[in-house]
Design an enzyme around this catalytic site. Structure first.
Site, short mmCIF file in Angstrom:
data_model
loop_
_atom_site.label_atom_id
_atom_site.label_comp_id
_atom_site.label_asym_id
_atom_site.label_seq_id
_atom_site.Cartn_x
_atom_site.Cartn_y
_atom_site.Cartn_z
CE1 TYR A 143 -3.61 2.64 0.61
CE2 TYR A 143 -2.33 3.31 2.52
CZ TYR A 143 -3.37 3.54 1.63
OH TYR A 143 -4.15 4.66 1.76
CG ASP A 238 5.79 3.83 0.77
OD1 ASP A 238 6.10 4.56 1.74
OD2 ASP A 238 4.62 3.60 0.43
CE LYS A 266 1.10 4.61 8.40
NZ LYS A 266 1.12 4.00 7.09
C1 LIG Z 1 0.48 4.56 5.76
C2 LIG Z 1 1.21 4.36 4.52
C3 LIG Z 1 1.10 5.25 3.44
C4 LIG Z 1 0.10 6.38 3.41
O1 LIG Z 1 0.36 7.32 4.39
P1 LIG Z 1 -0.84 8.32 4.83
O2 LIG Z 1 -0.16 9.24 5.79
O3 LIG Z 1 -1.87 7.44 5.47
O4 LIG Z 1 -1.32 8.99 3.62
C5 LIG Z 1 1.93 5.06 2.35
N1 LIG Z 1 2.80 4.05 2.31
C6 LIG Z 1 2.92 3.17 3.32
C7 LIG Z 1 3.93 2.08 3.22
C8 LIG Z 1 2.12 3.28 4.45
O5 LIG Z 1 2.22 2.37 5.42
#
Ligand SMILES: *Cc1c(COP(=O)(O)O)cnc(C)c1O
Length: 426
Positions: A143, A238, A266
């Site tokens: 994701y 990511d 995060k």
């Molecule tokens: C949470 C997450 C996102 C999206 O981040 P948001 O702050 O919720 O938009 C993108 N990539 C990864 C790997 C994530 O865990």
């Protein structure tokens, strides 16, 4: 007696679609009523009925120091006293950029944004602008936020292009997203052999944490690095979830692989809306105002968010922080495994840094297909039984768990004891 959580959930649904501001919160996967929280402190959350939970979600990752860490709260209060937002540069964001580039050798320049979605969306646009190519590769089950080109699932057959995984995403947008299998080295090699010179970027979670937890194989990561270098494609890690969660130099430090671009979120915001993308200076110099790739944000580098993030980063990169966090997480995993084993329940589990995965299957999965074969109804039963015991795990079999520095030995012991009780009545 009706629970306040139920009352609130009913009320929420009147004016908020599904009663929530982000879909997993609705308990759709596990069923039942989501808990509305009114307070968090350290490893604990209290819901609208005043019931206390030991929290293993940690706001989906950011709360690595536990909730309401006193240093983070003090920094936020101090920053707030000086003004909430200026829409102009501040010294603190320069300090944040310096620190990120010092901590991550692959990061020469970085731009701050407000969410992980913005970071990955911008990194993809940048990679496309830098290479002059449109296609990029993502992996099934990873994701990367909810930008159109990333809400794409695999088509049928190896060289067919992606299909939208959400309504509202034009097929034409999805067509440039190629979706391959995580850890599938052969498929990756085939794709590059076929159309490598058309691929702008490969984006992946270097430890997948949005399909429960899946570790990358060494061959997968090294092949990715080699192919991207050979074909001039931009390798994007990511690390929105893994960044400063699996180690002080993120997953790239753990595995010794340097991506071209990294996205963070995060943990870097310490619970405030802050995220970032950065990497090679020759790529980053293509962003406005230096280059032709447009990217902007009214609240980017927000002083309150930067204050929370800086304070959090300084604490998690202090010597010994991850040794302790890794140890706590491993004790939890070992304890859950031992109790399941004693009760004769099929369970596997593993940890990477402060992240863990628990699977109702005979071994830890290494692909999306294997994750899908885990016993979801067993997880849902486990989730609700643990919730009754005051343990808050992520409300889905397809999410990773998070331990914080605020989880004491006693908290972990209590969690394992709760699992023992749950398994004894299985
Ligand atoms: C949470 C997450 C996102 C999206 O981040 P948001 O702050 O919720 O938009 C993108 N990539 C990864 C790997 C994530 O865990």
């Amino acid at each position: 007696m009706t629970s306040n959580n139920e009352v609130l959930f009913q009320r929420a649904q009147a004016h908020i679609p599904g009663g929530v501001n982000s879909p997993v919160r609705a308990f759709g996967s596990v069923g039942g009523t989501p808990r509305f929280f009114r307070e968090g402190k350290g490893a604990y959350l209290w819901d609208a009925d005043g019931k206390r939970y030991i929290d293993y979600v940690g706001s989906w990752g950011p709360a690595i120091l536990g909730h309401a860490d006193s240093d983070v709260i003090a920094a936020v209060k101090q920053a707030a006293d000086h003004g909430l937002s200026f829409g102009a540069p501040t010294e603190a964001e320069v300090e944040m950029a310096d620190l990120l580039c010092k901590l991550l050798p692959s990061m020469e320049q970085v731009r701050l944004v407000s969410s992980g979605t913005e970071a990955t969306m911008s990194a993809i646009r940048l990679a496309r602008g830098f290479t002059g190519r449109d296609k990029f590769i993502k992996f099934e089950g990873c994701y990367h936020g909810h930008a159109d080109s990333l809400l794409v699932k695999a088509g049928s057959g190896l060289l067919t292009f992606g299909n939208p995984s959400s309504a509202g995403v034009p097929a034409a947008v999805a067509a440039d997203t190629l979706v391959l299998g995580y850890n599938d080295v052969e498929q990756l090699e085939c794709m590059f052999a076929e159309i490598g010179s058309e691929i702008a970027a490969v984006i992946l979670e270097p430890v997948a944490g949005n399909m429960n937890l899946i570790k990358p194989s060494e061959a997968f990561l090294s092949t990715l690095r080699r192919l991207c270098s050979d074909y001039g494609s931009v390798l994007i890690f990511d690390e929105v979830m893994t960044g400063f969660r699996v180690g002080p130099q993120c997953a790239q430090g753990l595995f010794g692989i340097q991506p071209d671009l990294t996205t963070l979120g995060k943990v870097v915001g310490g619970g405030m809306p802050l995220a970032a993308f950065g990497g090679r200076a020759d790529i980053m110099s293509k962003i406005a105002p230096l280059g032709p790739v447009y990217q902007a944000g009214t609240l980017s580098g927000n002083p309150i968010a930067v204050a929370a993030g800086l304070t959090t980063l300084k604490k998690v990169t202090a010597p010994g922080f991850f040794e302790q966090l890794n140890k706590s997480t491993q004790i939890l995993v070992n304890g859950l495994l031992a109790e399941a084993n004693t009760a004769g329940i099929t369970l596997s589990a593993q940890a990477v840094g402060g992240m863990f995965g628990v699977y109702f299957s005979t071994r830890c999965p290494s692909s999306y297909a294997e994750i899908m074969q885990c016993d979801k109804s067993a997880f849902n039963r486990f989730f609700h039984a643990m919730l009754d015991q005051g343990i808050y795990f992520a409300p889905s079999a397809f999410e990773a768990g998070f331990v914080s520095a605020a989880h004491t030995e006693q908290d972990i012991k209590q969690t394992i004891l709760a699992a023992k009780t749950v398994f004894s009545k299985w």
